[in-house]
Design an enzyme around this catalytic site. Structure first.
Site, mmCIF file in Angstrom:
data_model
loop_
_atom_site.group_PDB
_atom_site.id
_atom_site.type_symbol
_atom_site.label_atom_id
_atom_site.label_comp_id
_atom_site.label_asym_id
_atom_site.label_seq_id
_atom_site.Cartn_x
_atom_site.Cartn_y
_atom_site.Cartn_z
ATOM 1 N N LYS A 72 -12.415 1.069 12.045
ATOM 2 C CA LYS A 72 -11.052 1.396 12.495
ATOM 3 C C LYS A 72 -11.027 1.606 14.012
ATOM 4 O O LYS A 72 -10.089 1.178 14.695
ATOM 5 C CB LYS A 72 -10.527 2.643 11.773
ATOM 6 N N ALA A 94 -5.127 -2.173 5.752
ATOM 7 C CA ALA A 94 -6.469 -1.742 6.151
ATOM 8 C C ALA A 94 -7.380 -1.741 4.943
ATOM 9 O O ALA A 94 -6.920 -1.673 3.803
ATOM 10 C CB ALA A 94 -6.426 -0.326 6.751
ATOM 11 N N TYR A 95 -8.677 -1.825 5.217
ATOM 12 C CA TYR A 95 -9.692 -1.576 4.188
ATOM 13 C C TYR A 95 -9.881 -0.063 4.174
ATOM 14 O O TYR A 95 -10.421 0.513 5.118
ATOM 15 C CB TYR A 95 -10.995 -2.288 4.570
ATOM 16 N N THR A 96 -9.375 0.605 3.126
ATOM 17 C CA THR A 96 -9.296 2.074 3.137
ATOM 18 C C THR A 96 -10.282 2.753 2.173
ATOM 19 O O THR A 96 -10.231 3.975 2.029
ATOM 20 C CB THR A 96 -7.873 2.534 2.782
ATOM 21 N N TYR A 153 -16.190 3.085 7.774
ATOM 22 C CA TYR A 153 -14.724 3.003 7.831
ATOM 23 C C TYR A 153 -14.227 3.437 9.212
ATOM 24 O O TYR A 153 -13.436 2.733 9.861
ATOM 25 C CB TYR A 153 -14.132 3.893 6.736
ATOM 26 N N LEU A 202 1.377 3.608 2.328
ATOM 27 C CA LEU A 202 2.250 3.722 3.496
ATOM 28 C C LEU A 202 3.183 2.524 3.602
ATOM 29 O O LEU A 202 4.366 2.682 3.929
ATOM 30 C CB LEU A 202 1.402 3.842 4.769
ATOM 31 N N GLY A 236 0.826 -1.207 0.000
ATOM 32 C CA GLY A 236 0.000 0.000 0.000
ATOM 33 C C GLY A 236 0.862 1.260 0.000
ATOM 34 O O GLY A 236 2.098 1.207 0.000
ATOM 35 N N ASP A 287 -3.339 -12.178 4.257
ATOM 36 C CA ASP A 287 -4.653 -11.569 4.479
ATOM 37 C C ASP A 287 -4.821 -11.437 5.991
ATOM 38 O O ASP A 287 -4.980 -12.441 6.691
ATOM 39 C CB ASP A 287 -5.724 -12.482 3.875
HETATM 40 N N1 LIG Z 1 -4.605 7.415 3.139
HETATM 41 C C1 LIG Z 1 -5.011 8.246 4.101
HETATM 42 O O1 LIG Z 1 -5.317 9.418 3.852
HETATM 43 C C2 LIG Z 1 -5.087 7.764 5.531
HETATM 44 C C3 LIG Z 1 -5.558 8.671 6.499
HETATM 45 C C4 LIG Z 1 -5.629 8.235 7.830
HETATM 46 C C5 LIG Z 1 -5.244 6.963 8.169
HETATM 47 N N2 LIG Z 1 -4.813 6.098 7.202
HETATM 48 C C6 LIG Z 1 -4.445 4.753 7.605
HETATM 49 O O2 LIG Z 1 -3.115 4.527 7.176
HETATM 50 C C7 LIG Z 1 -2.924 3.126 6.948
HETATM 51 C C8 LIG Z 1 -2.298 2.920 5.577
HETATM 52 O O3 LIG Z 1 -3.196 3.399 4.590
HETATM 53 P P1 LIG Z 1 -2.720 3.723 3.092
HETATM 54 O O4 LIG Z 1 -2.943 5.151 2.861
HETATM 55 O O5 LIG Z 1 -1.376 3.141 2.861
HETATM 56 O O6 LIG Z 1 -3.822 2.916 2.296
HETATM 57 P P2 LIG Z 1 -3.672 1.900 1.076
HETATM 58 O O7 LIG Z 1 -2.731 2.451 0.077
HETATM 59 O O8 LIG Z 1 -5.067 1.574 0.659
HETATM 60 O O9 LIG Z 1 -2.990 0.640 1.735
HETATM 61 C C9 LIG Z 1 -3.698 -0.301 2.481
HETATM 62 C C10 LIG Z 1 -3.132 -1.647 2.117
HETATM 63 O O10 LIG Z 1 -3.806 -2.632 2.906
HETATM 64 C C11 LIG Z 1 -3.976 -3.763 2.090
HETATM 65 N N3 LIG Z 1 -5.049 -4.614 2.558
HETATM 66 C C12 LIG Z 1 -6.385 -4.469 2.400
HETATM 67 N N4 LIG Z 1 -7.027 -5.517 2.947
HETATM 68 C C13 LIG Z 1 -6.070 -6.334 3.440
HETATM 69 C C14 LIG Z 1 -6.095 -7.573 4.109
HETATM 70 N N5 LIG Z 1 -7.248 -8.212 4.386
HETATM 71 N N6 LIG Z 1 -4.925 -8.132 4.466
HETATM 72 C C15 LIG Z 1 -3.748 -7.533 4.197
HETATM 73 N N7 LIG Z 1 -3.653 -6.367 3.563
HETATM 74 C C16 LIG Z 1 -4.815 -5.763 3.195
HETATM 75 C C17 LIG Z 1 -4.282 -3.210 0.710
HETATM 76 O O11 LIG Z 1 -3.990 -4.199 -0.246
HETATM 77 P P3 LIG Z 1 -4.920 -4.346 -1.566
HETATM 78 O O12 LIG Z 1 -4.786 -3.054 -2.282
HETATM 79 O O13 LIG Z 1 -4.319 -5.509 -2.270
HETATM 80 O O14 LIG Z 1 -6.304 -4.573 -1.050
HETATM 81 C C18 LIG Z 1 -3.345 -2.020 0.639
HETATM 82 O O15 LIG Z 1 -2.126 -2.355 0.049
HETATM 83 C C19 LIG Z 1 -4.302 2.493 7.137
HETATM 84 O O16 LIG Z 1 -4.401 1.989 8.442
HETATM 85 C C20 LIG Z 1 -5.267 3.657 6.988
HETATM 86 O O17 LIG Z 1 -6.473 3.432 7.689
HETATM 87 C C21 LIG Z 1 -4.722 6.477 5.887
#
Ligand SMILES: NC(=O)c1ccc[n+]([C@@H]2O[C@H](COP(=O)([O-])OP(=O)(O)OC[C@H]3O[C@@H](n4cnc5c(N)ncnc54)[C@H](OP(=O)(O)O)[C@@H]3O)[C@@H](O)[C@H]2O)c1
Length: 306
Positions: free
Chosen positions: A142, A73-75, A138, A16, A14, A41
């Site tokens: 979380k 995460a499921y984002t 969401y 991050l 992902g 998973d």
């Molecule tokens: N982006 C933001 O603005 C933001 C803001 C606040 C907090 N956060 C938090 O920051 C963290 C990282 O988010 P991010 O921005 O990097 O989001 P991201 O790019 O969507 O990354 C999330 C990753 O989690 C993977 N994932 C989903 N379901 C999964 C499962 N069952 N098992 C293992 N991996 C799984 C996804 O893989 P697939 O793509 O293959 O499903 C994806 O690679 C999360 O906890 C999110 O809630 C993000």
């Protein structure tokens, strides 16, 4: 500071997760295992237990200090409104499974969470102690994940962040760079405020915390906030992106949330206070505007890529 660490990064493909792997990989003698969702998973507790167990054994054999940094995460915030079961399986069940595996292997866990646990009606940055009250599926899943981590017997840190962008994956900054090349003017909401956070800066902070976590003993449960400092509206962030691109920021026009209804309501104000992060002894994060400039200087090609 990061030498001799072994870091397991679920969600390693992902936005991050990739920055975390890059950051840990830059440390000499560090071991990084960053499985994507097809390799691990987190909603499957048996798979989580197996992976954490073998990772721990490999790390301890190599005399490294193991830690789990959860970026999975499921984002999909809007999709979660109708895909509730899967959002809960990943964001709540996955967090619980990782915490249980970390407890069993006596590993510290750094678990990433979100500003969306808050309702968004504050006027000053939220402290970790502020009562959460999410308004979306969401955010609720979380928050339940945070609670599962904190209720476990694992040594755990929950770190909330917000408005994350980087060169990988989809995010607001990349959307604005694309729209700048496609449209003469762009309308962006000017009544939602938060703290834009460069994924690379967040990764540095999380790896610093993970390193400290492996050096501490005894029970530990803490909630911290980690974002670039300061706050902006989406409109202000979009103008800053146009400036970084050498484009006229006046091509960005303000509009209101009512002009862009979404399935999941966005918080009007979700900036997060850095107080607890600094009190924990972690390095203060730089201002968001400086971070954005550095992001374009380092990753401009990826931020511009379609
Ligand atoms: N982006 C933001 O603005 C933001 C803001 C606040 C907090 N956060 C938090 O920051 C963290 C990282 O988010 P991010 O921005 O990097 O989001 P991201 O790019 O969507 O990354 C999330 C990753 O989690 C993977 N994932 C989903 N379901 C999964 C499962 N069952 N098992 C293992 N991996 C799984 C996804 O893989 P697939 O793509 O293959 O499903 C994806 O690679 C999360 O906890 C999110 O809630 C993000």
């Amino acid at each position: 500071m990061t030498s001799r660490l072994a870091v397991l990064i679920p969600g390693g493909r992902g936005q991050l997760g990739r920055e975390l792997a890059r950051r840990v990989g830059a440390g000499r003698n560090c071991l990084v295992h960053a499985p994507g969702s097809t390799e691990l998973d987190i909603a499957d507790p048996d798979a989580v237990a197996d992976v954490v167990d073998s990772f721990t054994e490999a790390a301890r054999d190599a005399q490294l200090r193991p830690v789990v940094l959860n970026a999975a995460a499921y984002t999909a915030v809007d999709a979660a409104e109708t895909d509730r079961t899967r959002a809960a399986e990943v964001n709540t069940g996955g967090a619980a499974a990782l915490a249980e595996a970390c407890r069993a292997c006596e590993l510290p866990l750094v678990h990433v969470s979100t500003d969306y646990v808050f309702p968004g009606d504050a006027t000053e940055p939220y402290e970790p102690e502020h009562t959460p009250s999410p308004r979306t599926v969401y955010g609720r899943t979380k928050l339940d994940g945070e609670r599962a981590v904190l209720a476990s017997q694992a040594r755990a840190w929950v770190v909330r962040t917000s408005w994350v962008y980087g060169g990988r994956g989809g995010n607001f900054v990349k959307t604005m760079t694309r729209l700048e090349s496609e449209r003469e003017t762009v309308s962006v909401v000017d009544d939602q405020f938060g703290s834009p956070t460069w994924a690379a800066d967040l990764a540095s902070g999380l790896v610093e915390l993970a390193d400290r976590a492996t050096r501490q003993q005894g029970p530990q449960r803490a909630v911290l906030h980690c974002t670039n400092s300061g706050r902006a509206s989406w409109f202000e962030l979009a103008r800053a992106v146009f400036s970084e691109l050498g484009a006229d920021p006046d091509r960005v026009r303000p509009c209101s949330t009512a002009d862009f209804p979404r399935p999941a309501p966005r918080p009007a104000f979700s900036a997060l206070s850095e107080r607890a992060w600094i009190e924990e002894g972690c390095t203060p994060m730089r201002p968001w505007r400086q971070a954005l400039s550095e992001a374009f200087a380092r990753d401009g090609g990826a931020l511009r890529a379609r």
